[in-house]
Design a protein around this motif. Structure first.
Motif, PDB file in Angstrom:
ATOM      1  N   GLN A 147      -0.444   8.376  -0.031  1.00 13.16           N
ATOM      2  CA  GLN A 147      -0.630   9.528  -0.779  1.00 13.16           C
ATOM      3  C   GLN A 147       0.275   9.771  -1.492  1.00 13.16           C
ATOM      4  N   ALA A 207       1.615   7.308  -4.042  1.00  8.05           N
ATOM      5  CA  ALA A 207       0.630   7.146  -5.391  1.00  8.05           C
ATOM      6  C   ALA A 207       0.884   8.221  -5.981  1.00  8.05           C
ATOM      7  N   GLU A 208       0.867   8.881  -5.659  1.00  5.92           N
ATOM      8  CA  GLU A 208       0.454  11.403  -6.674  1.00  5.92           C
ATOM      9  C   GLU A 208       1.857  10.775  -7.782  1.00  5.92           C
ATOM     10  N   GLY A 226      -7.155   3.804  -0.960  1.00  2.75           N
ATOM     11  CA  GLY A 226      -5.477   3.719  -1.178  1.00  2.75           C
ATOM     12  C   GLY A 226      -4.684   3.032  -2.543  1.00  2.75           C
ATOM     13  N   THR A 227      -4.083   3.369  -3.089  1.00  2.66           N
ATOM     14  CA  THR A 227      -3.422   2.631  -3.818  1.00  2.66           C
ATOM     15  C   THR A 227      -2.276   1.971  -3.757  1.00  2.66           C
ATOM     16  N   SER A 285      -6.060   1.436  -8.019  1.00  2.00           N
ATOM     17  CA  SER A 285      -6.737   1.972  -6.875  1.00  2.00           C
ATOM     18  C   SER A 285      -7.457   2.369  -6.417  1.00  2.00           C
ATOM     19  N   LEU A 345      -6.593  11.174  -5.568  1.00  2.00           N
ATOM     20  CA  LEU A 345      -6.120  10.033  -4.547  1.00  2.00           C
ATOM     21  C   LEU A 345      -5.726  11.117  -3.090  1.00  2.00           C
ATOM     22  N   TRP A 349     -11.885   2.569  -5.160  1.00  2.32           N
ATOM     23  CA  TRP A 349     -13.009   4.600  -5.241  1.00  2.32           C
ATOM     24  C   TRP A 349     -13.623   3.551  -3.625  1.00  2.32           C
ATOM     25  N   SER A 396     -11.250   7.482  -1.831  1.00  2.00           N
ATOM     26  CA  SER A 396     -10.256   6.622  -2.435  1.00  2.00           C
ATOM     27  C   SER A 396      -9.538   5.816  -1.222  1.00  2.00           C
ATOM     28  N   TYR A 456       2.078   7.629 -10.044  1.00  2.00           N
ATOM     29  CA  TYR A 456       0.958   7.594 -11.661  1.00  2.00           C
ATOM     30  C   TYR A 456       1.118   9.796 -12.228  1.00  2.00           C
ATOM     31  N   LYS A 510       0.420  -0.727   0.129  1.00  2.00           N
ATOM     32  CA  LYS A 510       0.389  -0.223   0.178  1.00  2.00           C
ATOM     33  C   LYS A 510       1.289   1.357   0.048  1.00  2.00           C
TER      34      LYS A 510
END
Length: 406
Positions: free
Chosen positions: A195, A198-199, A227-228, A260, A220, A262, A225, A202, A192
């Protein structure tokens, strides 16, 4: 000749219009035609499907004091293409080039409803035109909408009367949440990401993907959200050896995948209607058997006949010869998370050309192989760079579906 009825299109007023909007929603069932009929329960918030977007609006159509139709719209900045950008002094031969995104301001029309008693009166057209005016006033360069490929009335409204053209035909893939937990490969590790990581991942790897939202950080960081998650070969990284997105992409494992999740369950729920008692009983039997013998891993049909929620998977991507297996493992993880949260289904939407869709488990009877997106150019292209007329561009292998518009 009958007296012409005056239709007033105006902005939605929550305190005044909520009951009228809910009444129209109840009689306008939506869902894959000929498969299942889905009733959307907006849980007392008619703008829940757009309120998380940067700019949004809801319009209602009114005859007298009765609401007879509505639509919603939102505007965001997304990737519409890519261009080469050179690093180095004076763009000389020693400079390096990389692809960077070209952005445009895109509007989206969704939730167009007209009461069955007032159809064929031009109400839908009035709503669309009023929404497009708001789009233009707010600087949108393109507008698009999504509908079922066989929804003739909707397709004709947008293509014949509103000047839209058919643009993309992505696939909506839906998988039920079983009574048993899905087993995932012991050879795959799921991490996991926080944030910020993850950003960064991406933006570094997927920002040139068509329809990638420029405000991915807002997506995100949204409370919906969950999680990613990154799938890598087990043993790739220990508890304290995650190198961060930049180093990861510079020297990735032989295969990896990311997605991710949602939480649509907190926004609205769905309900399948019009199913016979016999089929309901058979569906219940599958759940009973699955619950009694979970180790068998038998597929079971959730109770879709009362309101249920679902999770939406977005940002699906990856690389390597085993990326499909990695996606499958992530989908298994997402299934088990949805089971813990009491959801009835897990869904995603991907390009029909997306190679990784082979790793997404889904039931054909619940899915839509060809969701139709139509697009319209609202004015001159003021995007950051030039891709010509985006409406005429060929489809790419991947698209980024914004979960805020599900």
């Amino acid at each position: 000749m009958g007296e012409e009825v005056e239709v007033v299109v105006r902005e939605f007023e929550p305190n005044k219009d909520r009951e009228g909007v809910e009444a129209v929603e109840r009689i306008c069932e939506v869902g894959p035609s000929g498969k299942i009929s889905l009733f959307t329960d907006l849980r007392g918030d008619p703008i829940c499907r757009v309120r998380h977007s940067p700019t949004f609006l809801m319009l209602v159509a009114e005859i007298g004091n009765e609401i007879v139709g509505m639509t919603r719209g939102c505007i965001k900045t997304v990737t519409c293409g890519k261009k080469l950008h050179r690093h180095g002094k004076n763009n000389n031969a020693d400079s390096t080039a990389k692809q960077v995104p070209v952005y445009t301001k895109l509007a989206y029309i969704l939730g167009l409803r007209v009461s069955p008693l007032y159809r064929r009166m031009g109400i839908g057209l009035k709503l669309v035109r009023a929404m497009e005016k708001w789009f233009r006033d707010n600087g949108a360069e393109y507008s698009y909408m999504a509908t079922e490929n066989n929804n003739v009335a909707s397709v004709n409204l947008f293509t014949d009367k509103c000047g839209y053209s058919k643009f993309r035909t992505p696939s909506i893939l839906v998988n039920p949440v079983f009574e048993h937990r899905v087993k995932t490969s012991s050879k795959i590790k799921i991490i996991k990401l926080d944030q910020n990581d993850a950003e960064s991942l991406y933006r570094l790897r997927f920002s040139t993907t068509e329809l990638f939202p420029r405000d991915i950080d807002s997506v995100l960081n949204n409370k919906l959200s969950l999680g990613t998650f990154l799938a890598v070969p087990r043993g790739s990284y220990g508890p304290d050896t995650w190198p961060g997105p930049a180093h990861f992409l510079a020297s990735p494992p032989h295969s990896w995948a990311v997605l991710s999740i949602w939480n649509c369950k907190e926004v609205f729920s769905l309900e399948v209607r019009g199913v016979s008692r016999v089929k309901r009983a058979l569906a219940k039997m599958t759940r009973v058997v699955d619950r009694a013998f979970p180790w068998l891993g038998l597929p079971s049909i959730p109770n879709f006949f009362r309101p249920f929620g679902f999770h939406f998977l977005y940002g699906v991507g990856g690389e390597g010869p085993e990326a499909v297996k990695m996606v499958r493992a992530l989908c298994g993880f997402a299934h088990n998370l949805a089971k813990e949260k009491g959801c009835g289904a897990v869904a995603t939407e991907v390009s029909r050309l997306e190679p990784l869709r082979l790793g997404v488990p889904h039931w054909k009877m619940l899915s839509c192989e060809e969701d139709l997106w139509c697009i319209k150019r609202l004015g001159e292209d003021y995007s950051d760079g030039s891709v010509g007329d985006w409406t005429k561009s060929p489809p790419e292998f991947s698209i980024f579906v914004d979960p805020r518009e599900v």
